[in-house]
Design a protein around this motif. Structure first.
Motif, PDB file in Angstrom:
ATOM      1  N   ALA A  73       0.836  -1.210   0.000  1.00 17.91           N
ATOM      2  CA  ALA A  73       0.000   0.000   0.000  1.00 17.91           C
ATOM      3  C   ALA A  73       0.870   1.259   0.000  1.00 17.91           C
ATOM      4  CB  ALA A  73      -0.930  -0.004   1.217  1.00 17.91           C
ATOM      5  N   THR A 114      -4.706   6.883  -1.309  1.00 17.19           N
ATOM      6  CA  THR A 114      -3.643   5.877  -1.259  1.00 17.19           C
ATOM      7  C   THR A 114      -2.938   5.884   0.092  1.00 17.19           C
ATOM      8  OG1 THR A 114      -1.960   7.328  -2.264  1.00 17.19           O
ATOM      9  CG2 THR A 114      -3.264   5.959  -3.762  1.00 17.19           C
ATOM     10  N   VAL A 117      -5.213   4.209   2.751  1.00 14.41           N
ATOM     11  CA  VAL A 117      -5.176   2.738   2.714  1.00 14.41           C
ATOM     12  C   VAL A 117      -3.975   2.227   3.511  1.00 14.41           C
ATOM     13  CG1 VAL A 117      -4.802   0.741   1.191  1.00 14.41           C
ATOM     14  CG2 VAL A 117      -6.458   2.499   0.554  1.00 14.41           C
TER      15      VAL A 117
END
Length: 141
Positions: A73, A114, A117
């Motif tokens: 991630a 992003t 996450v």
């Protein structure tokens, strides 16, 4: 302020606001006092190089299985940052301030997602091992 959010503009006929780093360029790059394109491109190259080196070093890490999702991630978040810097550099190189502004309206949301996450994955790992989460993964603003 690199990576800072650009707020939506109030009127559909109004020009979108520029990122803070480009405020002095309103009216067009060629009209900006003391604008030095080479210096600007060098700054973007340096910033791009720093993020690229960070990602290269990050990819050398071999995290334990429990941290693979976090590693993936965060690697993806770094890729989004690198692509964003490169895209902004291209807009500036082409003297496309409209492109910069429009790109800025959407890219910050993608970057935030992003990083979120990765941050949620960090929280999951900390909770699993019953340890306090030591920091938040996200852009500083």
């Amino acid at each position: 302020e690199a990576g800072g959010a650009i707020h939506a503009y109030a009127s559909p006929n109004a020009s979108p606001p520029l990122p803070a780093c480009l405020v002095g360029l309103q009216g067009g790059i060629s009209e900006a006092p003391n604008y030095e394109q080479q210096k600007t491109m060098s700054a973007y190259d340096e910033y791009l190089g720093q993020f690229t080196l960070l990602q290269q070093n990050f990819r050398k890490l071999n995290p334990p299985a429990e941290c693979q999702q976090l590693h993936q991630a965060y690697d993806y978040a770094l890729s989004v940052h690198i692509n964003t810097i490169d895209a902004l550099k291209q807009f500036i190189a082409n003297r496309d301030l409209t492109g910069v502004a429009l790109f800025g309206l959407t890219v910050q949301n993608q970057i935030d997602k992003t990083l979120s996450v990765a941050d949620k994955e960090l929280a999951r790992i900390c909770q699993h091992y019953d340890i306090p989460k030591p920091f938040k993964i996200g852009d500083e603003r």
